[in-house]
Design an enzyme around this catalytic site. Structure first.
Site, PDB file in Angstrom:
ATOM      1  CD  GLU A  80       3.387  -0.522   7.180  1.00 31.10           C
ATOM      2  OE1 GLU A  80       2.833   0.297   6.433  1.00 31.10           O
ATOM      3  OE2 GLU A  80       2.786  -1.145   8.079  1.00 31.10           O
ATOM      4  CG  HIS A 112      -0.355   0.022   2.537  1.00 32.41           C
ATOM      5  ND1 HIS A 112      -0.107  -1.135   3.231  1.00 32.41           N
ATOM      6  CD2 HIS A 112       0.077   1.028   3.338  1.00 32.41           C
ATOM      7  CE1 HIS A 112       0.442  -0.843   4.406  1.00 32.41           C
ATOM      8  NE2 HIS A 112       0.578   0.470   4.497  1.00 32.41           N
ATOM      9  CG  HIS A 119       3.839   4.540   5.523  1.00 34.50           C
ATOM     10  ND1 HIS A 119       2.969   5.093   6.433  1.00 34.50           N
ATOM     11  CD2 HIS A 119       3.341   3.300   5.265  1.00 34.50           C
ATOM     12  CE1 HIS A 119       2.005   4.224   6.709  1.00 34.50           C
ATOM     13  NE2 HIS A 119       2.199   3.125   6.008  1.00 34.50           N
TER      14      HIS A 119
END
Ligand code: CO
Length: 134
Positions: A130, A7, A79
């Site tokens: 991440e 994502h 992020h």
């Protein structure tokens, strides 16, 4: 080592407006809002055919995205999340290469209930990364 883009997270100052934008204007499939008290955010996932957009809205006074939103008053990309098969193997390889892991360095449980780590933006082209074990 890294696999799919899981994502892209966008921090927003107005969650309802962001949901309306993605659902009604852009015609995407949008999840319900979920409070993530452990992470200090409310998340909404926008499902795209090849990835997801994670809308992030601050939850509580200690929200880690509060400062970001004060600097980026229109919201902004916060992020990106890459999938990895083995988060411990990924962490150890990154540490061996001199990369910095945020926090204690131990994986935490992320918004999808899977182990995650965040990597220092200064080591990754100015982008907060991440990693999520899939
Ligand atoms: Co994320």
């Amino acid at each position: 080592m890294i696999g799919k883009l899981n994502h892209v997270a966008i921090a927003v100052n107005d969650l309802d407006a962001a949901v309306t934008l993605y659902r009604d204007t852009l015609g995407a499939k949008v999840s319900d809002a979920v409070e993530q008290p452990d992470h200090g955010v409310v998340t909404v996932f926008v499902e795209l055919p090849n990835t997801k957009i994670e809308l992030l809205y601050p939850l509580g006074d200690q929200s880690p995205i509060k400062g970001f939103l004060q600097k980026n008053t229109s919201g902004g990309i916060h992020h990106i999340c890459y999938e990895v098969e083995d988060i411990y193997a990924a962490r150890d390889k990154l540490l061996a290469d001199g990369m910095r892991i945020l926090g204690s360095g131990e994986p935490r449980t992320g918004a999808h209930g899977k182990p995650i780590l965040f990597l220092h933006p200064k080591d990754f082209c100015g982008t907060l990364v991440e990693l999520e074990e899939i």
